[in-house]
Design a protein around this motif. Structure first.
Motif, PDB file in Angstrom:
ATOM      1  N   TYR A   1       5.781  14.582   1.671  1.00  0.00           N
ATOM      2  CA  TYR A   1       6.017  13.191   2.020  1.00  0.00           C
ATOM      3  C   TYR A   1       5.037  12.273   1.307  1.00  0.00           C
ATOM      4  O   TYR A   1       3.872  12.617   1.109  1.00  0.00           O
ATOM      5  CB  TYR A   1       5.848  12.974   3.529  1.00  0.00           C
ATOM      6  N   ASN A   2       5.534  11.089   0.950  1.00  0.00           N
ATOM      7  CA  ASN A   2       4.713   9.964   0.540  1.00  0.00           C
ATOM      8  C   ASN A   2       5.012   8.857   1.544  1.00  0.00           C
ATOM      9  O   ASN A   2       6.034   8.897   2.236  1.00  0.00           O
ATOM     10  CB  ASN A   2       5.060   9.516  -0.878  1.00  0.00           C
ATOM     11  N   TYR A   3       4.140   7.865   1.631  1.00  0.00           N
ATOM     12  CA  TYR A   3       4.310   6.829   2.645  1.00  0.00           C
ATOM     13  C   TYR A   3       4.168   5.443   2.044  1.00  0.00           C
ATOM     14  O   TYR A   3       3.242   5.183   1.271  1.00  0.00           O
ATOM     15  CB  TYR A   3       3.265   6.995   3.764  1.00  0.00           C
ATOM     16  N   ASP A   4       5.111   4.564   2.390  1.00  0.00           N
ATOM     17  CA  ASP A   4       4.977   3.143   2.098  1.00  0.00           C
ATOM     18  C   ASP A   4       4.347   2.517   3.327  1.00  0.00           C
ATOM     19  O   ASP A   4       4.796   2.754   4.455  1.00  0.00           O
ATOM     20  CB  ASP A   4       6.341   2.506   1.820  1.00  0.00           C
ATOM     21  N   ILE A   5       3.319   1.725   3.123  1.00  0.00           N
ATOM     22  CA  ILE A   5       2.557   1.149   4.233  1.00  0.00           C
ATOM     23  C   ILE A   5       2.679  -0.365   4.160  1.00  0.00           C
ATOM     24  O   ILE A   5       2.364  -0.967   3.132  1.00  0.00           O
ATOM     25  CB  ILE A   5       1.084   1.590   4.150  1.00  0.00           C
ATOM     26  N   SER A   6       3.142  -0.966   5.255  1.00  0.00           N
ATOM     27  CA  SER A   6       3.301  -2.418   5.287  1.00  0.00           C
ATOM     28  C   SER A   6       2.525  -2.994   6.465  1.00  0.00           C
ATOM     29  O   SER A   6       2.234  -2.303   7.440  1.00  0.00           O
ATOM     30  CB  SER A   6       4.777  -2.799   5.379  1.00  0.00           C
ATOM     31  N   TYR A   7       2.202  -4.278   6.352  1.00  0.00           N
ATOM     32  CA  TYR A   7       1.406  -4.960   7.372  1.00  0.00           C
ATOM     33  C   TYR A   7       1.603  -6.453   7.206  1.00  0.00           C
ATOM     34  O   TYR A   7       1.987  -6.926   6.132  1.00  0.00           O
ATOM     35  CB  TYR A   7      -0.074  -4.599   7.226  1.00  0.00           C
TER      36      TYR A   7
ATOM     37  N   ASP B   1       6.267   4.007   6.498  1.00  0.00           N
ATOM     38  CA  ASP B   1       7.630   4.444   6.216  1.00  0.00           C
ATOM     39  C   ASP B   1       7.566   5.696   5.346  1.00  0.00           C
ATOM     40  O   ASP B   1       7.220   5.612   4.159  1.00  0.00           O
ATOM     41  CB  ASP B   1       8.416   3.349   5.488  1.00  0.00           C
ATOM     42  N   PRO B   2       7.882   6.864   5.917  1.00  0.00           N
ATOM     43  CA  PRO B   2       7.811   8.102   5.129  1.00  0.00           C
ATOM     44  C   PRO B   2       8.956   8.201   4.125  1.00  0.00           C
ATOM     45  O   PRO B   2      10.072   7.760   4.392  1.00  0.00           O
ATOM     46  CB  PRO B   2       7.902   9.209   6.178  1.00  0.00           C
TER      47      PRO B   2
ATOM     48  N   MET C   1       0.844  -1.170   0.000  1.00  0.00           N
ATOM     49  CA  MET C   1       0.000   0.000   0.000  1.00  0.00           C
ATOM     50  C   MET C   1       0.892   1.236   0.000  1.00  0.00           C
ATOM     51  O   MET C   1       1.974   1.216   0.567  1.00  0.00           O
ATOM     52  CB  MET C   1      -0.865   0.019   1.266  1.00  0.00           C
ATOM     53  N   LYS C   2       0.385   2.300  -0.632  1.00  0.00           N
ATOM     54  CA  LYS C   2       1.123   3.558  -0.668  1.00  0.00           C
ATOM     55  C   LYS C   2       0.158   4.712  -0.469  1.00  0.00           C
ATOM     56  O   LYS C   2      -0.968   4.678  -0.942  1.00  0.00           O
ATOM     57  CB  LYS C   2       1.815   3.742  -2.013  1.00  0.00           C
TER      58      LYS C   2
END
Length: 147
Positions: free
Chosen positions: A121-127, A111-112, A1-2
């Motif tokens: 900023y953009n964000y990498d989203i992990s789970y 993770d910004p 996800m981003k």
């Protein structure tokens, strides 16, 4: 996800190229925002209290969640069904953010990535387990912009 910042007031959440929702601030220096999901659900985010020390999330003027900073600098997200989550900074330089449940299990990590060209900023989203509630993920994006 981003999560990608399209302008200085709007973040769009994508997964595998599909738009899941967006977070739009009313102005650059305000916590007032609107979260819109692709299924047409719309939520209003606004600060409350004398010093705007907490933030509420409403849908059709019914409170859905409350966000409150605690004494350790973490933000506690409490939903009306009683579920509570903690948003906090992690890493050596506090450059990553996570959302944990009450059992201190990491649910989502943000993770910004700073974009020097657009100065945002953009964000990498992990789970580990994909979150079912997109509102919850977009609230995490919003919390990063206010911390």
């Amino acid at each position: 996800m981003k999560a990608e910042c399209t302008d200085n007031k709007t973040f769009q959440l994508f997964e595998a190229g599909l738009l899941l929702g967006k977070l739009t601030y009313k102005s650059l220096f305000s916590y007032n925002a609107e979260i819109t999901l692709t299924d047409s659900d719309s939520y209003v985010v606004k600060p409350v209290g004398f010093f705007s020390t907490s933030i509420i999330v409403t849908k059709n003027e019914t409170e859905i969640a409350n966000l409150q900073m605690n004494w350790t600098g973490q933000i506690v997200v409490t939903f009306k069904d009683g579920q509570e989550y903690i948003f906090k900074a992690k890493g050596i330089f506090h450059n990553k953010y996570i959302i944990e449940n009450n059992a201190e299990e990491k649910l989502i990590q943000f993770d910004p990535r700073f974009n020097w060209g657009k100065f945002n900023y953009n964000y990498d989203i992990s789970y580990d387990k994909k979150p079912e509630d997109i509102l919850f993920v977009l609230l995490g994006v919003m919390l990063q912009t206010i911390t």
